[in-house]
Design a protein around this motif. Structure first.
Motif, PDB file in Angstrom:
ATOM      1  N   PHE A   4      23.742   5.009 -27.006  1.00  0.00           N
ATOM      2  CA  PHE A   4      24.630   4.078 -27.695  1.00  0.00           C
ATOM      3  C   PHE A   4      24.154   2.668 -27.371  1.00  0.00           C
ATOM      4  N   LYS A  57      35.142   4.094 -27.778  1.00  0.00           N
ATOM      5  CA  LYS A  57      35.710   5.320 -28.358  1.00  0.00           C
ATOM      6  C   LYS A  57      35.705   6.464 -27.340  1.00  0.00           C
ATOM      7  N   GLY A  88      29.673  12.064 -31.085  1.00  0.00           N
ATOM      8  CA  GLY A  88      30.350  10.794 -30.943  1.00  0.00           C
ATOM      9  C   GLY A  88      31.246  10.828 -29.716  1.00  0.00           C
ATOM     10  N   ASP A 136      26.874   3.912 -32.044  1.00  0.00           N
ATOM     11  CA  ASP A 136      27.998   3.047 -31.696  1.00  0.00           C
ATOM     12  C   ASP A 136      27.563   1.901 -30.780  1.00  0.00           C
TER      13      ASP A 136
END
Length: 235
Positions: free
Chosen positions: A199, A212, A177, A207
């Protein structure tokens, strides 16, 4: 070096006179803005990090149409050879393969690798990342992490190859992540430029954006280039 992004983990790279596609997932990729026919113009090499469908993508059709050389692990090369791919150059972790204009070094990636046949998984070797290094000292060295979690192996990759540019997954669930990817960038590498991928393609599974990652990069967020699908950067 030119790097074009085509959504998810698909990239076109031009370096040292070579034209390279990495993980060319176009058909069925909701983030792709171009066709594989457009992206594969002048193709010389096709690199596959592992055997999952969202990375192998249109490889068989592209390789048959262009006559480009497939570069991947032995299992993936053998699997696609059975599907009609004739030109391939297999390698494995730690190995270095020299081509005209660039070298490819296989690096560790913490993930899995398989295809599905009649509802059953077919093992396709260990996943990998790649370092793409110029033949001469001038030019950028590129690290493509592939689908992976964070690991201390990344520190060794930096010590050995000092990549200038990093392409890292940030989507979470199946890969790092944003927090883990940022930790790797800030503590294991000294990238001049970082390009996030994996992503904003499959809603609910990765995501939706790079927020983030950018937040976790903190004072190093200026190194990040969040590429739109279809965008090209020149270094």
């Amino acid at each position: 070096m030119k790097i074009a992004y085509h959504g998810h983990s698909a990239f076109r790279i031009e370096t040292g006179g070579a034209v390279i596609l990495v993980d060319p997932f176009f058909t069925g990729n909701p983030a792709a803005k171009s066709s594989w026919q457009e992206a594969s113009q002048g193709l010389t090499h096709l690199l596959l990090t592992h055997g999952h469908g969202d990375h192998v993508g249109d490889s068989v059709e592209i390789l048959k149409a262009t006559g480009a050389t497939l570069v991947s692990n032995f299992e993936v090369c053998s699997w696609l050879n059975g599907k009609g791919v004739e030109k391939y150059s297999p390698g494995n972790h730690g190995g270095r393969i020299g081509f005209d204009g660039f070298d490819v070094i296989f690096t560790n990636a913490w993930h899995s690798s398989s295809d599905m046949v009649a509802g059953q998984p077919v093992y396709l070797g260990n996943p990998s990342g790649f370092v793409i290094a110029p033949k001469k000292e001038q030019g950028n060295t590129l690290y493509i992490a592939g689908d992976t979690g964070i690991s201390y192996d990344m520190k060794l990759i930096n010590e050995l190859y000092r990549p200038d540019i990093g392409i890292l997954p940030i989507g979470d669930r199946f890969t790092m992540g944003g927090d883990q990817a940022a930790h790797a960038c800030r503590h294991f590498f000294d990238f001049k430029t970082v390009i996030p991928c994996h992503f904003a393609s499959f809603k609910g599974f990765v995501d939706d954006d790079a927020s983030k990652f950018l937040k976790a990069m903190g004072p190093d967020a200026g190194k990040v280039r969040v590429m739109a699908s279809g965008e090209t950067l020149t270094f």
